[in-house]
Design an enzyme around this catalytic site. Sequence first.
Site, PDB file in Angstrom:
ATOM      1  CB  SER A 163      -0.851  -0.136   0.983  1.00 49.50           C
ATOM      2  OG  SER A 163      -2.016   0.907   1.024  1.00 49.50           O
ATOM      3  CG  ASP A 243      -6.793  -2.466  -3.825  1.00 50.49           C
ATOM      4  OD1 ASP A 243      -7.421  -1.389  -3.569  1.00 50.49           O
ATOM      5  OD2 ASP A 243      -5.252  -2.875  -3.781  1.00 50.49           O
ATOM      6  CG  HIS A 275      -5.631  -2.080  -0.154  1.00 52.53           C
ATOM      7  ND1 HIS A 275      -4.722  -1.976  -1.594  1.00 52.53           N
ATOM      8  CD2 HIS A 275      -5.309  -1.239   0.816  1.00 52.53           C
ATOM      9  CE1 HIS A 275      -3.792  -1.238  -0.866  1.00 52.53           C
ATOM     10  NE2 HIS A 275      -4.107  -0.807   0.314  1.00 52.53           N
TER      11      HIS A 275
END
Length: 301
Positions: A163, A243, A275
């Site tokens: 991320s 995601d 995600h």
Amino acid sequence: MASSDPEITHSFRFFNVYKDGRVVHHFPTFEKVPPSDDPIFGVRSSDVVISSEPAVSVRIFLPESVNPTQKLPLLFYVHGGGFCMQSPFSPTYHNLVTTLVNEANVIAVSVDYGLFPTRPIPACYEDSWAALQWVASHSNGKGPHSWLNNHADFQRVFIGGDSAGGNISHTLAARVGSIGLPGTKVVGVVLVHPYFGGTDDDKMWLYMCPTNGGLDDPRLKPVIGDLARLGCERLLIFVAEKDHLMVVGKNYYEELKKSGWGGSVEIVENLGEEHCFHLFNLKYEKAVDLINKFVAFIKQE
């Protein structure tokens, strides 16, 4: 409070900003897990403060099975959390990195970088680079931490993150390619569901970075020049089907292939997954698959 509250001036994915300047996160704070000798995985961990001003620290992980003269690949890990949450010391990231160390038989360094709002962007980038330089200072065997002096193979360095940490990992690789990292060889980079510009979250990143260069800021939208000189030989990128960042991850992959970079890149799509799904249950079948792929990338000759 709901986002319709008149006191709120900005409402983002991870936090609200109020008229009086308060920033209130949508998610709770995370407990801190102390470093330990993990009896289940056989992994030791140790915390080191590398800078007090600004405050930067790392957690180092070492397999207990390592022999006194054994050199292991080094994984420099950058946690996610939207540039405003999480830590190497949270159960989530302590357990993830412990698992990677156990499975890949590496020494790992997980960086605790400055977070918004206490330390706005670019603190995350500068702190992570300072930590990576601190790690590299051990390449002559005379650094301040014995585990790195004795057991890190600085010709087999890997950088990885998820991320926001994937975004930061890209900037580190670009810096290594631009100005170098003396005494080391960065073999590979792993980006797990990385954040880049191109979604509604751009507004949040721009807010967290008062000195931003707009939507074309190279940290938000990687430029061809940075991609072409990534300081590694191989790159692995994961994207998740459900995601909202999948599209920007795929765009990164395509842009990297077109950039003229001389390395090899592979993309893996986690079908049916959200995600960073793997962080919530490391034993989930598809999380195990992701970790196995990450580990195989490190072990690849």
